[in-house]
Design a protein around this motif. Structure first.
Motif, PDB file in Angstrom:
ATOM      1  N   ALA A 185       0.834  -0.960  -0.032  1.00 16.65           N
ATOM      2  CA  ALA A 185       0.286  -0.207  -0.114  1.00 16.65           C
ATOM      3  C   ALA A 185       0.913   1.015  -0.034  1.00 16.65           C
ATOM      4  O   ALA A 185       2.390   1.036   0.125  1.00 16.65           O
ATOM      5  CB  ALA A 185      -0.803  -0.137   0.833  1.00 16.65           C
ATOM      6  N   ARG A 186       0.409   2.706   0.006  1.00 17.92           N
ATOM      7  CA  ARG A 186       1.262   3.835   0.432  1.00 17.92           C
ATOM      8  C   ARG A 186       0.277   4.201   1.535  1.00 17.92           C
ATOM      9  O   ARG A 186      -0.421   4.061   2.089  1.00 17.92           O
ATOM     10  CB  ARG A 186       0.726   4.713  -0.958  1.00 17.92           C
ATOM     11  CG  ARG A 186       1.071   4.135  -2.338  1.00 17.92           C
ATOM     12  CD  ARG A 186       1.217   5.063  -3.488  1.00 17.92           C
ATOM     13  NE  ARG A 186      -0.350   6.070  -3.330  1.00 17.92           N
ATOM     14  CZ  ARG A 186      -1.098   5.367  -4.383  1.00 17.92           C
ATOM     15  NH1 ARG A 186      -0.797   4.455  -5.001  1.00 17.92           N
ATOM     16  NH2 ARG A 186      -1.798   6.111  -4.018  1.00 17.92           N
ATOM     17  N   LEU A 187       1.338   5.236   2.374  1.00 16.38           N
ATOM     18  CA  LEU A 187       0.949   5.951   3.590  1.00 16.38           C
ATOM     19  C   LEU A 187       1.027   7.314   3.076  1.00 16.38           C
ATOM     20  O   LEU A 187       2.285   7.686   2.550  1.00 16.38           O
ATOM     21  CB  LEU A 187       2.160   5.113   4.653  1.00 16.38           C
ATOM     22  CG  LEU A 187       2.603   5.957   5.899  1.00 16.38           C
ATOM     23  CD1 LEU A 187       0.450   5.369   6.158  1.00 16.38           C
ATOM     24  CD2 LEU A 187       2.878   5.507   6.020  1.00 16.38           C
ATOM     25  N   ARG A 188       0.274   7.721   3.645  1.00 12.43           N
ATOM     26  CA  ARG A 188       0.592   9.316   3.726  1.00 12.43           C
ATOM     27  C   ARG A 188       0.605  10.101   4.572  1.00 12.43           C
ATOM     28  O   ARG A 188       0.045   9.758   5.553  1.00 12.43           O
ATOM     29  CB  ARG A 188      -0.042  10.441   2.932  1.00 12.43           C
ATOM     30  CG  ARG A 188      -0.264  11.827   2.368  1.00 12.43           C
ATOM     31  CD  ARG A 188      -1.355  12.668   1.669  1.00 12.43           C
ATOM     32  NE  ARG A 188      -2.485  12.723   2.651  1.00 12.43           N
ATOM     33  CZ  ARG A 188      -4.003  12.446   2.738  1.00 12.43           C
ATOM     34  NH1 ARG A 188      -4.443  11.374   1.500  1.00 12.43           N
ATOM     35  NH2 ARG A 188      -4.734  12.526   3.369  1.00 12.43           N
ATOM     36  N   ILE A 189       2.025  10.594   5.439  1.00  9.63           N
ATOM     37  CA  ILE A 189       2.493  11.182   6.790  1.00  9.63           C
ATOM     38  C   ILE A 189       3.242  12.042   6.299  1.00  9.63           C
ATOM     39  O   ILE A 189       3.905  12.043   5.051  1.00  9.63           O
ATOM     40  CB  ILE A 189       2.834   9.631   6.929  1.00  9.63           C
ATOM     41  CG1 ILE A 189       3.363   9.407   8.822  1.00  9.63           C
ATOM     42  CG2 ILE A 189       3.831   9.048   5.942  1.00  9.63           C
ATOM     43  CD1 ILE A 189       3.443   8.760   9.601  1.00  9.63           C
ATOM     44  N   ASP A 190       3.108  12.963   7.311  1.00  8.01           N
ATOM     45  CA  ASP A 190       4.115  14.414   6.870  1.00  8.01           C
ATOM     46  C   ASP A 190       4.168  15.203   5.663  1.00  8.01           C
ATOM     47  O   ASP A 190       4.948  15.600   5.775  1.00  8.01           O
ATOM     48  CB  ASP A 190       5.726  13.334   7.952  1.00  8.01           C
ATOM     49  CG  ASP A 190       5.370  13.297   9.787  1.00  8.01           C
ATOM     50  OD1 ASP A 190       3.840  13.103   9.752  1.00  8.01           O
ATOM     51  OD2 ASP A 190       6.187  12.476   9.517  1.00  8.01           O
ATOM     52  N   GLY A 191       3.314  15.294   4.971  1.00 10.87           N
ATOM     53  CA  GLY A 191       2.748  15.740   3.974  1.00 10.87           C
ATOM     54  C   GLY A 191       3.729  15.058   3.012  1.00 10.87           C
ATOM     55  O   GLY A 191       4.022  15.510   1.475  1.00 10.87           O
ATOM     56  N   LYS A 192       4.490  13.750   2.515  1.00  8.89           N
ATOM     57  CA  LYS A 192       4.820  12.911   1.205  1.00  8.89           C
ATOM     58  C   LYS A 192       4.157  11.580   1.392  1.00  8.89           C
ATOM     59  O   LYS A 192       3.498  10.758   2.697  1.00  8.89           O
ATOM     60  CB  LYS A 192       6.407  13.256   1.931  1.00  8.89           C
ATOM     61  CG  LYS A 192       6.859  12.266   2.866  1.00  8.89           C
ATOM     62  CD  LYS A 192       8.056  12.523   3.575  1.00  8.89           C
ATOM     63  CE  LYS A 192       8.744  11.288   4.659  1.00  8.89           C
ATOM     64  NZ  LYS A 192      10.091  11.369   4.550  1.00  8.89           N
ATOM     65  N   GLU A 193       4.707  10.877   0.623  1.00  7.39           N
ATOM     66  CA  GLU A 193       3.393   9.448   0.407  1.00  7.39           C
ATOM     67  C   GLU A 193       5.291   8.620   0.782  1.00  7.39           C
ATOM     68  O   GLU A 193       5.783   8.785  -0.844  1.00  7.39           O
ATOM     69  CB  GLU A 193       2.502   9.732  -0.556  1.00  7.39           C
ATOM     70  CG  GLU A 193       1.636   8.500  -0.761  1.00  7.39           C
ATOM     71  CD  GLU A 193       0.812   8.849  -1.919  1.00  7.39           C
ATOM     72  OE1 GLU A 193       0.906   7.855  -3.049  1.00  7.39           O
ATOM     73  OE2 GLU A 193      -0.094  10.017  -2.367  1.00  7.39           O
ATOM     74  N   VAL A 194       4.596   7.526   1.104  1.00  5.11           N
ATOM     75  CA  VAL A 194       5.886   6.556   0.700  1.00  5.11           C
ATOM     76  C   VAL A 194       4.972   5.114   0.218  1.00  5.11           C
ATOM     77  O   VAL A 194       3.911   4.724   0.972  1.00  5.11           O
ATOM     78  CB  VAL A 194       6.570   6.422   2.385  1.00  5.11           C
ATOM     79  CG1 VAL A 194       7.345   7.638   2.607  1.00  5.11           C
ATOM     80  CG2 VAL A 194       5.953   5.501   3.991  1.00  5.11           C
ATOM     81  N   GLU A 195       5.551   4.237  -0.311  1.00  2.00           N
ATOM     82  CA  GLU A 195       5.550   3.442  -0.776  1.00  2.00           C
ATOM     83  C   GLU A 195       5.737   2.069   0.389  1.00  2.00           C
ATOM     84  O   GLU A 195       7.153   1.789   0.812  1.00  2.00           O
ATOM     85  CB  GLU A 195       6.075   2.353  -1.854  1.00  2.00           C
ATOM     86  CG  GLU A 195       5.438   1.106  -2.801  1.00  2.00           C
ATOM     87  CD  GLU A 195       4.159   1.652  -3.577  1.00  2.00           C
ATOM     88  OE1 GLU A 195       3.744   0.598  -3.470  1.00  2.00           O
ATOM     89  OE2 GLU A 195       3.742   3.084  -3.435  1.00  2.00           O
ATOM     90  N   LEU A 196       5.045   1.140   0.660  1.00  2.33           N
ATOM     91  CA  LEU A 196       4.920   0.355   1.212  1.00  2.33           C
ATOM     92  C   LEU A 196       4.845  -0.950   0.605  1.00  2.33           C
ATOM     93  O   LEU A 196       3.570  -1.221  -0.098  1.00  2.33           O
ATOM     94  CB  LEU A 196       4.633  -0.082   2.472  1.00  2.33           C
ATOM     95  CG  LEU A 196       4.460   1.294   3.927  1.00  2.33           C
ATOM     96  CD1 LEU A 196       3.053   1.314   4.890  1.00  2.33           C
ATOM     97  CD2 LEU A 196       6.268   1.385   4.318  1.00  2.33           C
ATOM     98  N   ALA A 197       5.614  -2.397   1.225  1.00  2.00           N
ATOM     99  CA  ALA A 197       5.191  -3.833   1.035  1.00  2.00           C
ATOM    100  C   ALA A 197       5.648  -4.632   2.235  1.00  2.00           C
ATOM    101  O   ALA A 197       5.944  -4.427   2.601  1.00  2.00           O
ATOM    102  CB  ALA A 197       6.129  -3.775  -0.175  1.00  2.00           C
ATOM    103  N   ALA A 198       5.698  -5.966   1.457  1.00  2.00           N
ATOM    104  CA  ALA A 198       5.459  -7.304   2.767  1.00  2.00           C
ATOM    105  C   ALA A 198       4.944  -7.040   3.540  1.00  2.00           C
ATOM    106  O   ALA A 198       5.581  -6.832   5.010  1.00  2.00           O
ATOM    107  CB  ALA A 198       7.401  -7.445   2.690  1.00  2.00           C
ATOM    108  N   PRO A 199       4.046  -6.769   2.901  1.00  3.26           N
ATOM    109  CA  PRO A 199       2.945  -6.537   4.893  1.00  3.26           C
ATOM    110  C   PRO A 199       2.415  -7.737   5.733  1.00  3.26           C
ATOM    111  O   PRO A 199       2.650  -9.010   4.296  1.00  3.26           O
ATOM    112  CB  PRO A 199       1.296  -6.144   4.249  1.00  3.26           C
ATOM    113  CG  PRO A 199       1.198  -6.826   2.422  1.00  3.26           C
ATOM    114  CD  PRO A 199       2.946  -6.784   2.133  1.00  3.26           C
ATOM    115  N   ARG A 200       2.469  -7.870   6.878  1.00  2.00           N
ATOM    116  CA  ARG A 200       2.931  -9.781   8.092  1.00  2.00           C
ATOM    117  C   ARG A 200       1.944  -8.865   8.600  1.00  2.00           C
ATOM    118  O   ARG A 200       2.530  -7.567   9.433  1.00  2.00           O
ATOM    119  CB  ARG A 200       3.917  -9.835   7.278  1.00  2.00           C
ATOM    120  CG  ARG A 200       4.580  -9.131   8.261  1.00  2.00           C
ATOM    121  CD  ARG A 200       6.723  -9.068   7.445  1.00  2.00           C
ATOM    122  NE  ARG A 200       7.173  -8.870   7.793  1.00  2.00           N
ATOM    123  CZ  ARG A 200       7.976  -7.174   7.685  1.00  2.00           C
ATOM    124  NH1 ARG A 200       7.165  -7.133   6.980  1.00  2.00           N
ATOM    125  NH2 ARG A 200       9.289  -7.160   7.992  1.00  2.00           N
TER     126      ARG A 200
END
Length: 120
Positions: A74-89
């Motif tokens: 998923a992507r996470l919008r945090i502190d005014g920016k967006e980061v890509e996240l992977a490998a959820p567990r």
């Protein structure tokens, strides 16, 4: 399930849109596993070494959790920016780093979702 489902439905319809519009809370951006619709869910995002940890307030059967697991990220919008996240567990209480505040025992929350930051 730690919190009742009716509370989750109320959150989804009433409080979440306000939290997203306010821009103060981290927002997880994920895709529906069957609909393909993009959803935005305000969540507490706890930074951990190499990624983020999310408290499963409504348990691991929540739609957003199932969506993220199915999409493998998923992507996470945090502190005014967006980061890509992977490998959820899914992880348990024993896997919580000492830097993450544990939820009150009264809530009976024992499940968490961890994801790694995608470099870039």
């Amino acid at each position: 399930m730690p919190m009742p489902r009716w509370w989750g439905h109320l959150n989804k319809r009433v409080f979440n849109p306000r939290a997203i519009a306010g821009g103060k809370y981290p927002v997880l951006i994920h895709v529906g596993r069957t609909s393909g619709t993009t959803y935005r869910t305000p969540l507490d995002a706890h930074p951990v070494d190499g990624g983020y940890l999310f408290v499963l307030v409504y348990g691991p059967e929540s739609d957003w959790v199932r969506n993220v697991l199915a999409a493998r990220g998923a992507r996470l919008r945090i502190d005014g920016k967006e980061v890509e996240l992977a490998a959820p567990r899914l992880v348990g209480e024993d896997d919580l780093p000492s830097t993450v505040t544990r939820p009150p025992k009264l809530l009976r929350i024992t499940g968490f979702l961890r994801m790694d930051l995608v470099p870039g």
